[in-house]
Enzyme design. Structure first.
Site, short mmCIF file in Angstrom:
data_model
loop_
_atom_site.label_atom_id
_atom_site.label_comp_id
_atom_site.label_asym_id
_atom_site.label_seq_id
_atom_site.Cartn_x
_atom_site.Cartn_y
_atom_site.Cartn_z
N GLU A 97 0.81 -1.23 0.00
CA GLU A 97 0.00 0.00 0.00
C GLU A 97 0.84 1.28 0.00
OE1 GLU A 97 -4.00 -1.37 2.32
OE2 GLU A 97 -2.23 -1.14 3.57
C1 ACM Z 1 -2.02 -5.43 4.02
O1 ACM Z 1 -3.06 -5.92 4.47
N1 ACM Z 1 -1.93 -4.13 3.84
C2 ACM Z 1 -0.87 -6.26 3.69
#
Ligand code: ACM
Length: 513
Positions: free
Chosen positions: A330
């Protein structure tokens, strides 16, 4: 006098059959009916019983001294459960014997041979013996017989168990960054994970809201970066000694710790402590919200890599396992080119300190030297890109394996962005069929910490689902069956209750609450 003759056992067993039926089976004689989790590879029952009592002694026949620790661990756990203090002796043969033997291809394999007068555990390594003693613990019935002697006797069904895991990597992750969990909490969790034959514990040490591990060369990380968490709680961090205590405690349970420092995104707490790290062009402020995707390191500054070098060096030096997890998920405000440059450069630092890099599946978009591991949580194309460049995969599909998803609409804690995950949904999927097995290292169930503040809340989300993931990692697909599993799981509430472990009272399991 030792009460283990066939005649006496038969008498004992006949005596039981005349007793009124109780809600707990306390005199099992069919090893195939034993409620072991994870389900062992092969069970052959021989229909009688081995009596464990205060006269039982444990012997160790092994060149590797670590087998003695396994025997001591078993003795301690039997004492906790039954109150009986079994002596670990140096005599070469006793009723309960833990033996090192050759002929095992798998390091965690073991064989249990249970006869009326002996219970022998054989394994090639102490890790295999440690997995085997978890099975012995689970075979000891909840209640002892007290009718025929003035001391209690626990009857274990006879037969043979031949067992080994299908995956070499069986893990769960705990996020201590969103809310901090103490060393004591982590140890309690590790104790229970060991009972279900987990061999890996991934600890998510840093995120936007908190930096939880002391780095001696960069002290502000914890002085400034650890003071709070999601919702503005008290925060906290592990000193390096604390972290080493966790690593050692896990190692005593043959569990490998994987440290994660999440970067280049999820780095607000680090940039708060040292603003030169920040690459998002904004003023850094302390955050206590659950938002993601807004932070990034400045991936084009050499000083940032000097910092990362120190962090990876210090943590690697106190981590006995072979892995270092760099996160990599992310990073929405990191330019694509910058992200790839970052991951490729950090992989080299991880290697320099003797570790193998793991990253969330996004890291597979970089060109890695390898060996490296991608943790599939979200994007199957990323996972495939990892395979295409020779990476191994850890399977953590969010809609099946995320322990922080709510069970159902009644769940007090948890999130729902990947869907609701009731206990049956968590169990009924086949990690063997998602990618070719030769590319799969194993299964991990992550527990993100945004909605949980206490060990009891942690346990509410973890249990009972984490027990099912243990079986997905250990037992073969042919040996897994929801209807059978749910009966075994219902029985395990006795273990959870006895150990003060909170769990979700799932309507899909008849737990006799
Ligand atoms: C994640 O759940 N951001 C790896």
């Amino acid at each position: 006098m030792k009460l283990t003759t066939s005649a006496l056992l038969l008498l004992i067993l006949l005596t039981f059959s005349c007793q009124p039926k109780r809600h707990i089976d306390f005199a099992p004689t069919d090893l195939k009916e034993a409620k072991v989790i994870p389900e062992p590879l092969e069970i052959t029952a021989s229909g009688s019983g081995f009596a464990l009592d205060k006269y039982t002694e444990i012997s160790v026949v092994a060149e590797d001294e670590a087998f003695e620790d396994v025997a001591d661990y078993l003795s301690d756990k039997i004492k906790d459960r039954t109150g009986v203090d079994l002596k670990v002796t140096s005599r070469s043969y006793t009723q309960l014997s833990i033996q090192q033997a050759s002929g095992f291809d798998n390091d965690e394999a073991y064989v249990l041979i249970i006869k009326e007068d002996s219970l022998i555990l054989k394994a090639g390594t102490a890790a295999g013996a440690f997995r085997g003693i978890q099975t012995i613990r689970q075979l000891i019935p909840e209640e002892a017989i007290t009718t025929l002697a003035d001391y209690p006797i626990w009857v274990i069904p006879t037969g043979t168990i031949t067992d080994e895991p299908q995956f070499a990597f069986r893990s769960t992750m705990l996020d201590v960054a969103r809310h901090f969990f103490s060393v004591k909490d982590v140890k309690k969790y590790l104790d229970i994970l060991a009972y279900y034959k987990y061999n890996t514990f991934h600890i998510h040490l840093t995120d936007d809201q908190g930096w939880r591990i002391e780095i001696k060369s960069w002290p502000k990380l914890t002085e400034v970066g650890s003071t709070t968490g999601v919702g503005g709680g008290p925060g906290g961090f592990y000193t390096q000694e604390d972290y080493q205590e966790i690593v050692a405690y896990a190692a005593e349970r043959h569990i490998t710790v994987i440290p994660e420092v999440d970067m280049p995104g999820h780095t607000n707490s680090a940039s708060l402590a040292y603003p030169f790290l920040n690459g998002n062009g904004k003023e850094i402020e302390l955050v206590t919200s659950m938002a993601v995707g807004y932070s990034t390191f400045d991936t084009r500054k050499d000083t940032v890599y000097a910092f990362i070098d120190d962090v990876i060096r210090e943590i690697s030096a106190i981590t006995s396992g072979p892995y270092f997890h760099i996160g990599g998920d992310e990073s929405h405000v990191t330019e694509k080119d910058d992200y790839v440059y970052f991951v490729e450069r950090v992989e080299k630092i991880v290697k320099k300190y003797g570790k193998t890099m793991i990253g969330w599946d996004e890291v597979a978009t970089a060109n890695l030297e390898g060996p490296a591991v991608a943790q599939w949580w979200n994007d199957k194309e990323n996972a495939q890109a990892g395979i295409d460049q020779g990476m191994k995969l850890i399977l953590s599909p969010a809609n099946k394996a995320y322990l922080d998803m709510k069970y159902d609409d009644n769940s007090e804690f948890g999130l729902r962005w990947a869907g609701l995950i009731p206990v049956d949904t968590a169990y009924i999927w086949n990690p063997e069929t998602l990618f070719p097995m030769e590319h799969v290292l194993g299964v991990e169930a992550p527990l993100w910490g945004e909605t949980i503040r206490t060990i009891s809340e942690l346990e509410y989300l973890a249990f009972p689902r984490v027990i099912g993931y243990a079986e997905l990692g250990w037992s073969t697909q042919e040996n897994r069956n929801w209807e059978d599993y749910k009966k075994r799981l219902a029985h395990h509430r006795l273990f959870l209750d006895a150990n003060g472990v909170n769990y979700y009272k799932s309507p899909v399991i008849e737990m006799e609450y």
